[in-house]
Design an enzyme around this catalytic site. Structure first.
Site, PDB file in Angstrom:
ATOM      1  N   ASN A  10       0.861  -1.179   0.000  1.00 14.59           N
ATOM      2  CA  ASN A  10       0.000   0.000   0.000  1.00 14.59           C
ATOM      3  C   ASN A  10       0.897   1.229   0.000  1.00 14.59           C
ATOM      4  O   ASN A  10       1.300   1.717   1.052  1.00 14.59           O
ATOM      5  CB  ASN A  10      -0.918  -0.039   1.233  1.00 14.59           C
ATOM      6  CG  ASN A  10      -1.832   1.163   1.348  1.00 14.59           C
ATOM      7  OD1 ASN A  10      -1.688   2.144   0.624  1.00 14.59           O
ATOM      8  ND2 ASN A  10      -2.770   1.093   2.269  1.00 14.59           N
ATOM      9  N   ARG A  87      -2.585  -1.665  -3.534  1.00 12.63           N
ATOM     10  CA  ARG A  87      -3.572  -0.602  -3.448  1.00 12.63           C
ATOM     11  C   ARG A  87      -3.297   0.415  -4.554  1.00 12.63           C
ATOM     12  O   ARG A  87      -2.167   0.858  -4.739  1.00 12.63           O
ATOM     13  CB  ARG A  87      -3.478   0.103  -2.098  1.00 12.63           C
ATOM     14  CG  ARG A  87      -4.462   1.260  -1.965  1.00 12.63           C
ATOM     15  CD  ARG A  87      -4.018   2.249  -0.925  1.00 12.63           C
ATOM     16  NE  ARG A  87      -4.976   3.325  -0.742  1.00 12.63           N
ATOM     17  CZ  ARG A  87      -4.677   4.488  -0.209  1.00 12.63           C
ATOM     18  NH1 ARG A  87      -3.442   4.747   0.185  1.00 12.63           N
ATOM     19  NH2 ARG A  87      -5.604   5.413  -0.065  1.00 12.63           N
ATOM     20  N   HIS A 176     -10.695   6.197  -0.544  1.00 12.56           N
ATOM     21  CA  HIS A 176     -10.724   5.445   0.723  1.00 12.56           C
ATOM     22  C   HIS A 176     -11.787   4.345   0.691  1.00 12.56           C
ATOM     23  O   HIS A 176     -12.250   3.887   1.730  1.00 12.56           O
ATOM     24  CB  HIS A 176     -11.007   6.376   1.927  1.00 12.56           C
ATOM     25  CG  HIS A 176      -9.962   7.416   2.165  1.00 12.56           C
ATOM     26  ND1 HIS A 176     -10.267   8.724   2.444  1.00 12.56           N
ATOM     27  CD2 HIS A 176      -8.612   7.333   2.141  1.00 12.56           C
ATOM     28  CE1 HIS A 176      -9.149   9.421   2.595  1.00 12.56           C
ATOM     29  NE2 HIS A 176      -8.136   8.600   2.420  1.00 12.56           N
ATOM     30  N   ARG A 237      -4.210  19.253   2.604  1.00 10.14           N
ATOM     31  CA  ARG A 237      -5.162  19.563   1.530  1.00 10.14           C
ATOM     32  C   ARG A 237      -6.299  20.423   2.067  1.00 10.14           C
ATOM     33  O   ARG A 237      -6.800  20.191   3.166  1.00 10.14           O
ATOM     34  CB  ARG A 237      -5.722  18.267   0.933  1.00 10.14           C
ATOM     35  CG  ARG A 237      -4.762  17.586  -0.024  1.00 10.14           C
ATOM     36  CD  ARG A 237      -5.291  16.232  -0.464  1.00 10.14           C
ATOM     37  NE  ARG A 237      -4.635  15.161   0.274  1.00 10.14           N
ATOM     38  CZ  ARG A 237      -4.982  13.881   0.210  1.00 10.14           C
ATOM     39  NH1 ARG A 237      -5.993  13.507  -0.534  1.00 10.14           N
ATOM     40  NH2 ARG A 237      -4.332  12.977   0.903  1.00 10.14           N
ATOM     41  N   GLU A 381      -7.056  -1.858   5.853  1.00  7.82           N
ATOM     42  CA  GLU A 381      -7.089  -1.876   4.392  1.00  7.82           C
ATOM     43  C   GLU A 381      -6.269  -3.034   3.834  1.00  7.82           C
ATOM     44  O   GLU A 381      -6.630  -3.608   2.799  1.00  7.82           O
ATOM     45  CB  GLU A 381      -6.575  -0.536   3.850  1.00  7.82           C
ATOM     46  CG  GLU A 381      -7.479   0.638   4.167  1.00  7.82           C
ATOM     47  CD  GLU A 381      -6.853   1.973   3.826  1.00  7.82           C
ATOM     48  OE1 GLU A 381      -7.236   2.557   2.813  1.00  7.82           O
ATOM     49  OE2 GLU A 381      -5.979   2.421   4.587  1.00  7.82           O
TER      50      GLU A 381
END
Length: 394
Positions: A10, A87, A176, A237, A381
């Site tokens: 990932n 991922r 996500h 961000r 994840e």
């Protein structure tokens, strides 16, 4: 057939999470994190059974971390490695589920990189490095955007000329997805509800953050859009800003598009608001010491999060609970408490002791008795990517 081993890679914008999974074991054979890549503090941490260790990667980027990581996998393997699951953040409209990686898929991921400039190039680094070392193995791409392909047009279309969607694929995609999918399944199991008959608001909060409305196992709306910049306040961000900000800065300051994009992606969010840090842990400590910028950044973060969660209720037939996950969602009782305080119209209230207890991998219900569910669920994840990889192999 012997139990299969899956390596999950990932690659994020400044980190690599990795895990070596066996389909018959609930724990990982090996797992770890390379973080702060590209900085003097870059480091590789890993755990193998009871043994844990770290290696300094000072100044090292993704390639250096992978060069140290892959030999660890070879030393740990019990039997052959059967596949590698990667991922990938942005799959556009083309990828609605996980798939085997070939040259055409790599090119499609590369072509989508302008929509996720901090992530898709990093994802490709992991793919290409692993494929060079393991060319004979199946490599599977698991896309963050795939879970959100169930959004209805009213949720994914922008109010812009139709040709921009038809010809340029300008629409909301969401991200996500692997995390939102995993924690919603865990929430249903924890609450004794069927995945196909449960409705959740999920808040994945970290350096990148998003909310998601999940109705009966499907994503029906989410806060991120065409790119991972839309939506919540994040580490660096901005999240939502007036769409005319670009032209305003260009006219008044003479800034280029590239400079504005860099500012919104790299210099904004918690870092821009606080003038101090993009790390919530640092900001919480500074807030306690009276730092006004840190306090403002946390307040804006929580208010905008609550506003997004409230808006997401429009996509649900009913609300079975709210889920907090991700690095901030799992580890910040302060953020959870401040956010829930803004959601008083939903009759939410936290149990203070339960909320304080849920940190460092501890999850569970944190709502006060008699009030709607609020759950802290550590995301995994890597486990979900391993499951999706096995599904493609099957």
């Amino acid at each position: 057939m012997p139990a299969r081993n899956i390596l999950v890679i990932n690659c994020g914008s400044s980190s690599i999470k990795f895990a070596l999974a066996n389909e018959e074991r609930s724990d990982f054979l090996l797992h770890g994190l390379a973080e702060r890549l590209g900085s003097p503090e870059a480091v590789l941490h890993w755990q193998r059974g009871e043994q844990s260790d770290s290696q300094d990667l000072a100044g090292g980027a993704h390639e250096a971390a992978l060069a140290r990581l892959l030999p660890l996998v070879e030393q740990t393997l019990e039997g052959p490695l059967h596949a590698i699951g990667h991922r990938v953040v942005h799959g556009g409209e083309r990828f609605t589920q996980a798939c085997r990686i070939d040259a055409e898929v790599r090119q499609a991921i590369r072509a989508t990189a302008p929509l996720a400039p901090l992530h898709n190039p990093a994802n490709l680094l992991g793919i290409e490095a692993a494929m060079a070392l393991y060319p004979q193995l199946p490599h599977i791409a698991v896309f963050d955007t795939a879970f959100h392909q169930s959004l209805p047009p009213r949720a994914y279309r922008y109010a812009v000329p139709d040709a921009l969607y038809r010809e340029q694929h300008v629409r909301r995609y969401g991200f996500h997805g692997t995390s939102h999918r995993y924690v919603s399944h865990q929430a249903a199991e924890m609450s004794g509800l069927a995945v196909g008959d449960s409705n959740w608001l999920s808040a994945h909060l970290g350096n990148g953050s998003s909310t998601c409305a999940i109705a009966n196992g499907q994503s029906r709306d989410t806060s991120m859009g065409l790119t991972p910049l839309e939506g919540l306040v994040m580490g660096t961000r901005s999240g939502d800003v007036d769409p005319n900000l670009h032209s305003h800065l260009a006219r008044t300051l003479g800034w280029s598009l590239e400079k504005i994009d860099h500012m919104l992606n790299n210099d904004s969010g918690l870092l821009g608001l606080s003038g101090l840090s993009n790390d919530m842990r640092t900001l919480e400590q500074a807030r306690e010491q009276g730092h006004a910028g840190a306090a403002l950044a946390i307040e804006v973060f929580c208010y905008r999060l609550a506003k997004s969660l409230a808006a997401m209720t429009c996509a649900l037939p009913r609300l079975d609970g709210i889920i907090f996950t991700g690095g901030i969602g799992e580890n910040s009782p302060l953020v959870r408490n401040l956010t829930v305080q803004h959601l008083h119209v939903l009759d939410l209230q936290l149990d203070g002791a339960a909320n304080a207890r849920c940190v460092r991998g501890v999850g569970g219900p944190i709502h006060a008795a008699g009030h709607p569910r609020v759950l802290v669920i550590p995301t995994n994840e890597e486990r979900q990517i391993a499951l999706d990889t096995l599904a493609v192999l099957d």
